[in-house]
Enzyme design. Structure first.
Site, PDB file in Angstrom:
ATOM      1  N   PRO A  61       0.820  -1.221   0.000  1.00 31.77           N
ATOM      2  CA  PRO A  61       0.000   0.000   0.000  1.00 31.77           C
ATOM      3  C   PRO A  61       0.847   1.260   0.000  1.00 31.77           C
ATOM      4  O   PRO A  61       1.652   1.459   0.889  1.00 31.77           O
ATOM      5  CB  PRO A  61      -0.783  -0.125   1.312  1.00 31.77           C
ATOM      6  CG  PRO A  61       0.119  -0.915   2.208  1.00 31.77           C
ATOM      7  CD  PRO A  61       0.860  -1.876   1.306  1.00 31.77           C
ATOM      8  N   ASP A 100      -2.203   2.900   2.511  1.00 35.59           N
ATOM      9  CA  ASP A 100      -1.643   3.049   3.849  1.00 35.59           C
ATOM     10  C   ASP A 100      -2.018   4.447   4.322  1.00 35.59           C
ATOM     11  O   ASP A 100      -1.532   5.432   3.763  1.00 35.59           O
ATOM     12  CB  ASP A 100      -0.120   2.885   3.737  1.00 35.59           C
ATOM     13  CG  ASP A 100       0.537   2.693   5.081  1.00 35.59           C
ATOM     14  OD1 ASP A 100      -0.182   2.531   6.085  1.00 35.59           O
ATOM     15  OD2 ASP A 100       1.772   2.699   5.115  1.00 35.59           O
ATOM     16  N   TRP A 538       3.856   0.712  10.496  1.00 35.50           N
ATOM     17  CA  TRP A 538       4.407  -0.485   9.842  1.00 35.50           C
ATOM     18  C   TRP A 538       3.636  -1.726  10.257  1.00 35.50           C
ATOM     19  O   TRP A 538       3.623  -2.718   9.559  1.00 35.50           O
ATOM     20  CB  TRP A 538       5.894  -0.645  10.148  1.00 35.50           C
ATOM     21  CG  TRP A 538       6.704   0.342   9.388  1.00 35.50           C
ATOM     22  CD1 TRP A 538       7.296   1.468   9.870  1.00 35.50           C
ATOM     23  CD2 TRP A 538       6.984   0.314   7.991  1.00 35.50           C
ATOM     24  NE1 TRP A 538       7.938   2.143   8.865  1.00 35.50           N
ATOM     25  CE2 TRP A 538       7.758   1.459   7.705  1.00 35.50           C
ATOM     26  CE3 TRP A 538       6.654  -0.556   6.949  1.00 35.50           C
ATOM     27  CZ2 TRP A 538       8.218   1.756   6.421  1.00 35.50           C
ATOM     28  CZ3 TRP A 538       7.119  -0.262   5.668  1.00 35.50           C
ATOM     29  CH2 TRP A 538       7.891   0.874   5.418  1.00 35.50           C
ATOM     30  N   GLN A 573      11.979  -1.450   0.760  1.00 37.10           N
ATOM     31  CA  GLN A 573      11.008  -2.230   1.534  1.00 37.10           C
ATOM     32  C   GLN A 573      11.601  -3.500   2.121  1.00 37.10           C
ATOM     33  O   GLN A 573      10.914  -4.261   2.788  1.00 37.10           O
ATOM     34  CB  GLN A 573       9.784  -2.555   0.685  1.00 37.10           C
ATOM     35  CG  GLN A 573       9.006  -1.329   0.242  1.00 37.10           C
ATOM     36  CD  GLN A 573       8.562  -0.471   1.400  1.00 37.10           C
ATOM     37  OE1 GLN A 573       8.298  -0.959   2.492  1.00 37.10           O
ATOM     38  NE2 GLN A 573       8.511   0.838   1.196  1.00 37.10           N
ATOM     39  N   TRP A 577       8.345  -3.291   4.292  1.00 38.66           N
ATOM     40  CA  TRP A 577       7.167  -4.150   4.168  1.00 38.66           C
ATOM     41  C   TRP A 577       7.517  -5.641   4.072  1.00 38.66           C
ATOM     42  O   TRP A 577       6.775  -6.481   4.554  1.00 38.66           O
ATOM     43  CB  TRP A 577       6.360  -3.709   2.949  1.00 38.66           C
ATOM     44  CG  TRP A 577       4.948  -4.169   2.916  1.00 38.66           C
ATOM     45  CD1 TRP A 577       4.023  -4.036   3.921  1.00 38.66           C
ATOM     46  CD2 TRP A 577       4.291  -4.844   1.850  1.00 38.66           C
ATOM     47  NE1 TRP A 577       2.823  -4.575   3.522  1.00 38.66           N
ATOM     48  CE2 TRP A 577       2.958  -5.069   2.257  1.00 38.66           C
ATOM     49  CE3 TRP A 577       4.692  -5.246   0.576  1.00 38.66           C
ATOM     50  CZ2 TRP A 577       2.025  -5.702   1.433  1.00 38.66           C
ATOM     51  CZ3 TRP A 577       3.760  -5.862  -0.251  1.00 38.66           C
ATOM     52  CH2 TRP A 577       2.444  -6.094   0.182  1.00 38.66           C
ATOM     53  N   LYS A 610      19.400  10.394  -6.487  1.00 39.58           N
ATOM     54  CA  LYS A 610      18.019  10.049  -6.186  1.00 39.58           C
ATOM     55  C   LYS A 610      17.125  11.275  -6.403  1.00 39.58           C
ATOM     56  O   LYS A 610      17.571  12.409  -6.285  1.00 39.58           O
ATOM     57  CB  LYS A 610      17.901   9.527  -4.759  1.00 39.58           C
ATOM     58  CG  LYS A 610      18.153  10.546  -3.685  1.00 39.58           C
ATOM     59  CD  LYS A 610      17.803   9.944  -2.340  1.00 39.58           C
ATOM     60  CE  LYS A 610      18.212  10.869  -1.213  1.00 39.58           C
ATOM     61  NZ  LYS A 610      17.917  10.289   0.096  1.00 39.58           N
ATOM     62  N   LYS A 613      12.637  16.125  -3.414  1.00 42.55           N
ATOM     63  CA  LYS A 613      12.096  17.482  -3.522  1.00 42.55           C
ATOM     64  C   LYS A 613      13.184  18.507  -3.297  1.00 42.55           C
ATOM     65  O   LYS A 613      13.230  19.522  -3.973  1.00 42.55           O
ATOM     66  CB  LYS A 613      10.983  17.668  -2.500  1.00 42.55           C
ATOM     67  CG  LYS A 613       9.621  17.285  -3.051  1.00 42.55           C
ATOM     68  CD  LYS A 613       8.545  17.720  -2.072  1.00 42.55           C
ATOM     69  CE  LYS A 613       7.364  16.769  -2.158  1.00 42.55           C
ATOM     70  NZ  LYS A 613       6.678  16.580  -0.895  1.00 42.55           N
TER      71      LYS A 613
END
Length: 1072
Positions: A61, A100, A538, A573, A577, A610, A613
């Site tokens: 999610p 999520d 989490w 992840q 996750w 990477k 912002k």
RNA sequence: GGGCCCGUAGCUUAGCUAGGUGGAGCGCACGGCUGAUAACCGUGAGGCCCUGAGUUCGAAUCUCAGCGGGCCCA
């Protein structure tokens, strides 16, 4: 006309429609999305596969931030492609999209909107109001993001997604916690946790972001008890923890020195420091000189005790005993003596626990000292650094003060530097599950293999107990009720249990503050109240694999589907996750919740940094779609690199992909006007019926198409999606565009009914339909567009969408590997011929009399025989001649090149004469003799000399107007000598080309006829051209054609031309 | 500081599992085709295969150590 109506209109003819000149992804994708919505394609496709082989996919999610980025787009594109592929292969799929929606990020956002600064603001606003704001925010963001994901063409179950804020989801988390309690894996304990003093909550290891930061760097002298002016020296970057100091740790086997240090003012200190660090520490302390008093091992120091320099400010420090303890984590850096504050550090806490030291933590959740901190009470630790340094200095305990730039943990949401606090928290005892977890990892299929065997394994091995509690509002409430009189604890597993135990009948929302109001009766007669904590987010996503099946509310679906067949997420992840799901699943069911995992990479900008912002290099998927379309974006991210490698986003590469799709579009478009003109109806021209008319090249493209399917299958089985895409692209560019279409073009121009033409139509049709299916998982819109035109318009009973069709099964009867190899060789020969033509300056329009190949092997020779007509056609040559295998062409000349290096040593002074003789000899005979006798007698100035083979090198010489080039099939020779016939054809083609050019300029239709007048101001050339008068008229569709030396060329268009140095004047008009 | 991954032409990359003369595409230069034509195709130039050491007859490929980038951890 609305294209949707076109799809459903079938007249007397089953018509394939002509299409636009240019690939217009925006238009196509809009149209296809509307079509999918109109016919409810997604639901129908999933419905169609009900009862098939099961494929349980769990969507990781995304957090409801409101906007997707390139990484999440890539993620969903991978998922969508794999699911579409599975679906076409007959799988019944569970694919609820997930969201999520709890946690600090949303709280922080809402706090920002409301202008809140701290938890107090939330409390006074009302927790209930705050929760409603968070919920509304999350739901709105979810809707926005759903739209964005759908723009990508991602087919997941968007109508019925799982959402972590739903009661059914919350129950899955509650149920899981109850399992933990039942299995004694849940623990309330005082631990040092990462703490954000702004958010006033514990945060997970995975929520800590490390960034460079400048902090104080101080060396502090702790006075040893019972020894005058003697100190143990420690170093710290957190002066505010000095009031909480309890001990000093040293390494048992390091050597420590006791030195008498003399300050410039004559003051003398005796200092204890690791031996190898004495010089640097004393330099920091600006001591003028020192004397070594003795050395000892760390383990010899443990009898020492010292006093806190701040004992007069912090009453507790005066009461406490301070000792020196051994610890292996001590490194030989700074002073080799480590300040231990068990309330403010993980290692410190462990030392404290081990030696039964007080866990002194005089700092509150808001980052301010508590009353226990004495004089510091009420002060914020941020201000305390300065004050503590000053206090230490005043008391003569500050050896040195400076600053250091180092990596330091920050709260990932609000960027506040974290602190470590010993607090009461709820933990899952991962330590007790670790062995099982490690063995479960091996049961899972990992793509790539090392994602599991190396990376994930490494992370799990180092994992600590999992702190699952947070002191916040917007999250799943921890379902633990605690009795206020007897401290008994009860864990609630379901909503129903909560209702029963609290005695309420009405529905209750399972969020704070609603559940907080419910009290349970305790066995002791007291009342149980919920502990205030909420879950670490989490933990929310950790239960997704069963929550998505609505377990524990529903058991059946769970038994049928669980565990997941496949999940895929980014490499971050691994600790996220992949890990949280495994942990929760071990607690709940004792096994891994997934069978296979694809770990994908990260999106980086063009420079390989990477996207973030702060760097301002973020690219929004929406912008890319707007410019290039979703299918281009999809093809780009899927084909650029292996899924598990990082993806560099280079805008120029998108243009490349776009070009490939455009070529596919053009290839697909090319035959449609002819098919339409001929009213070609594939439903009436069976493949069987055209089989007798198939040419070699037709069989070849059909074989290649089958090979393509096999390649894509192979790639998909390894999750190498990039290879699947590259195979497709190569097929389209190399096999279709650059070759097959070139070969068959003339066959499509034939106007009469022609079985040869029908065969091409049928083959093209089958290849295009196959392509539409093969690209469907990756470029779902373009695939649909092609399919609807080719199949939807023709077969009313066909599946309504390409995504409902069955994935092509390789038809072995169509595969001909020898033919594919032969064609490769022929293509190489054609390229070589083109190369050779350039060398002799003969353009392709002019035929050549012959091409000679010296084949490297039998296969090369076979290829030429097998595909001779293709070869002659594509090289525009009148004949193809083969030499024996490995033999040179016998028309080649030779040049003898004497080798002075070999001749000199043998003939010494006569060498020059020998060299001259070899040069003037007949090279061909020389070569023959040397080959035959291995030596040769030459007469030089009356003497006979013996020439050996190594003395002469032979180079081939080409006949006049012949050029050679290398192909994989062998060296080829192009004989570009002109004959009258060739010259005639060459000039005729030159004329034709120019007339065609003018037809184009007049915008004539392909089948319009013309009248033409061609004036050629050269008698010889005129004569040559007249040889092919009929041919020219036919090719240019001229009803009336006059060719002459001097004539009136007036017409609708009149132009002067220069052809090979000859001037011509051509006039044409459309014939009525 | 640790674990894992990546580093090949100006750019994007194949080749690395299993060692044997490094292939493409884009861009650039030149050319071809002209009934796919705002399309398509050919040829050419362009490579210390990140650096260094090792193993080997032979290393882009295997090993080790560095350097640079990414993810994660401390």
């Amino acid at each position: 006309m609305n294209i949707i109506t076109i799809y459903f209109q079938h007249g007397a003819y089953h018509m394939i429609e002509e299409i636009t000149n240019q690939y217009d992804p925006q238009k196509i994708e809009k149209k296809i999305h509307d079509f999918w919505t109109e016919v409810d394609a997604y639901s129908k496709v999933r419905e169609h596969r009900k009862g098939g082989k099961r494929f349980f996919f769990v969507d990781g999610p995304p957090y409801t931030t409101g906007h997707i980025h390139l990484g999440t787009a890539w993620n969903k594109i991978i998922k969508d492609s794999i699911l579409r592929y599975r679906s076409m292969n007959g799988f019944d799929i569970v694919d609820r999209a997930g969201w999520d929606m709890h946690g600090l990020p949303i709280e922080v956002k809402v706090e920002g909107e409301l202008g809140f600064k701290s938890k107090k603001d939330i409390e006074s606003y009302g927790v209930g109001n705050f929760i409603e704001k968070c919920k509304e925010f999350a739901l709105t963001q979810k809707d926005d993001m759903t739209d964005q994901f759908q723009m990508l063409g991602a087919w997941l179950n968007w109508k019925d997604p799982y959402m972590t804020l739903k009661d059914e989801y919350i129950e899955a988390a509650w149920w899981t916690l109850k399992q933990a309690q039942d299995k004694k894996l849940l623990e309330l304990g005082k631990r040092v946790v990462n703490w954000c003093p702004r958010c006033e909550t514990a945060i997970a290891d995975s929520e800590v972001e490390y960034e460079d930061r400048t902090d104080p760097s101080i060396f502090v002298k702790f006075p040893i008890l019972g020894e005058e002016n003697t100190y143990v020296v420690i170093w710290t970057t957190t002066p505010w923890t000095i009031p909480s100091n309890v001990a000093v740790a040293v390494h048992p086997s390091f050597e420590y020195a006791k030195v008498k240090a003399v300050a410039s003012d004559g003051r003398e200190d005796v200092l204890i420091i690791a031996s190898e660090l004495v010089d640097t520490v004393l330099k920091k302390g600006r001591y003028a000189d020192y004397e070594l008093l003795g050395t000892m091992l760390g383990e010899d120091l443990i009898s020492l005790e010292y006093a806190s320099p701040l004992a007069d400010l912090v009453p507790r420090q005066a009461e406490m005993e301070h000792g020196i303890y051994l610890a292996d984590f001590v490194t030989a850096e700074n002073t080799g003596c480590v300040h231990i504050a068990p309330g403010h550090g993980m290692d410190d806490f462990d030392v404290g626990k081990k030696h039964g030291l007080p866990i002194f933590c005089p700092v509150g959740p808001d980052g301010r000292y508590t009353e226990a901190a004495g004089e510091y009470a009420g002060m914020h630790i941020r201000e305390a650094n300065r004050v503590v340094i000053e206090d230490l200095n005043e008391r003569g305990n500050l050896l040195s003060e400076g600053t250091i730039e180092h990596r330091y943990g920050h709260c990932w949401r609000c960027k506040t530097p974290i602190i470590y606090l010993a607090t009461e928290q709820w933990f899952i005892k991962i330590g007790e599950l670790k062995e099982q977890m490690l063995s479960e990892i091996e049961q899972v299929k990992w793509y790539p293999e090392w994602a599991g065997s190396a990376r994930f394994r490494d992370w799990v091995e180092g994992a600590r107990d999992w702190c699952i509690s947070r002191q916040r509002y917007w999250g799943i409430p921890i379902p633990v009720w605690k009795c206020s009189s007897c401290d008994r604890i009860h864990v609630i597993g379901t909503k129903q249990e909560l209702q029963e135990m609290s005695g309420i009948t009405e529905d209750v929302e399972l969020h704070r503050p609603y559940v907080d109001e419910l009290l349970l009766d305790c066995e002791c007669g007291g009342k149980m109240k919920r502990v205030e904590d909420v879950f670490d987010v989490w933990f929310d996503s950790a239960v997704a694999s069963w929550a998505t099946l609505r377990f524990p509310q529903q058991r059946e679906e769970f038994d049928k589907w669980w565990p997941a067949d496949f999940i895929t997420e980014g490499q971050d992840q691994t600790r996220g996750w992949f890990y949280s799901q495994l942990g929760a699943s071990m607690v709940a069911f004792g096994k891994a919740p997934y069978k296979s995992v694809l770990m994908h990479g990260f999106t980086l900008d063009g420079e390989g940094r990477k996207m973030s912002k702060s760097l301002g290099n973020v690219i929004a998927p929406g912008d890319v779609i707007e410019k290039f379309g979703a299918d281009t974006l999809r093809s780009f991210v899927l084909s650029s690199s292996a899924p598990w490698e990082d993806l560099k986003f280079v805008t120029g590469e998108l243009g490349n992909i776009n070009r490939t799709l455009n070529i596919l579009w053009n290839v697909y478009r090319f035959p449609l006007p002819y098919m339409a003109l001929d009213r070609f109806d594939p439903s009436e021209v069976s493949f069987i019926s055209v089989m007798p008319h198939l040419r070699k090249e037709d069989r070849w493209i059909l074989s290649r198409a089958q090979s393509l399917v096999a390649e894509v299958d192979e790639a998909m089985s390894r999750c190498t999606l990039h290879k699947a895409l590259r195979s497709i692209s190569e097929f389209v560019l190399e096999d279709l565009s650059r070759w097959y279409i070139q070969l068959i073009r003339p066959r499509t121009w034939v106007e009469a009914d022609d079985p040869d033409k029908l065969a091409v139509y049928r083959v093209l049709y089958d290849v295009f339909v196959l392509i539409s299916k093969v690209i469907a998982p990756f470029m779902p819109h373009l695939a649909e567009e092609m399919y609807q035109n080719l199949v939807g318009n023709v077969y009313p009973d066909a599946p309504i969408t390409v995504h409902m069709t069955d994935w092509p099964v390789v038809d072995e009867s169509l595969v001909d590997k020898d033919l594919e190899t032969h064609m490769d060789m022929v293509r190489s020969i054609v390229e070589a011929a083109s190369n050779a033509r350039q060398k002799v300056g003969r353009k392709l329009r002019w035929p050549v009399s012959r091409i000679v190949l010296s084949p490297v092997n039998q296969q090369a020779a076979d290829a030429v025989v097998d595909l001779k007509s293709v070869l002659m056609d594509q090289t525009n040559s009148k004949d193809i001649v083969l030499t024996a295998i490995g033999e040179s062409w016998d028309e080649l000349g030779f040049e003898a090149n004497p080798d002075p290096g070999a001749i000199g040593p043998v003939f010494k002074g006569d060498a020059g004469k020998v060299i001259g003789a070899i040069k003037s000899a007949n090279a061909g005979e020389l070569k023959k003799s040397l080959a035959l006798h291995d030596q040769l007698e030459l007469q030089i100035a009356g003497a006979s000399v013996t020439i050996k083979p190594e003395m002469v090198n032979f180079t081939e010489t080409l006949p006049e107007m012949v050029a050679s080039a290398q192909s994989v099939a062998g060296i080829i020779y192009v004989d570009a000598n002109l004959t009258r016939d060739i010259e005639s054809e060459g000039f005729a083609r030159e004329v034709i080309r120019r007339v065609q050019d003018m037809r184009k300029e007049l915008n004539l239709a392909v089948d319009d006829n013309i009248r033409s007048h061609i004036q050629i101001n050269d008698e010889r050339v005129l004569d040559l051209v007249l040889d092919r008068e009929q041919f020219i008229a036919k090719e240019t569709r001229a009803n009336v054609q006059v060719i002459g030396l001097d004539l009136d060329t007036s017409g609708s268009l009149e132009k002067d031309w220069e052809v090979e140095g000859i001037s011509m004047k051509i006039g044409i008009s459309r014939a009525k």
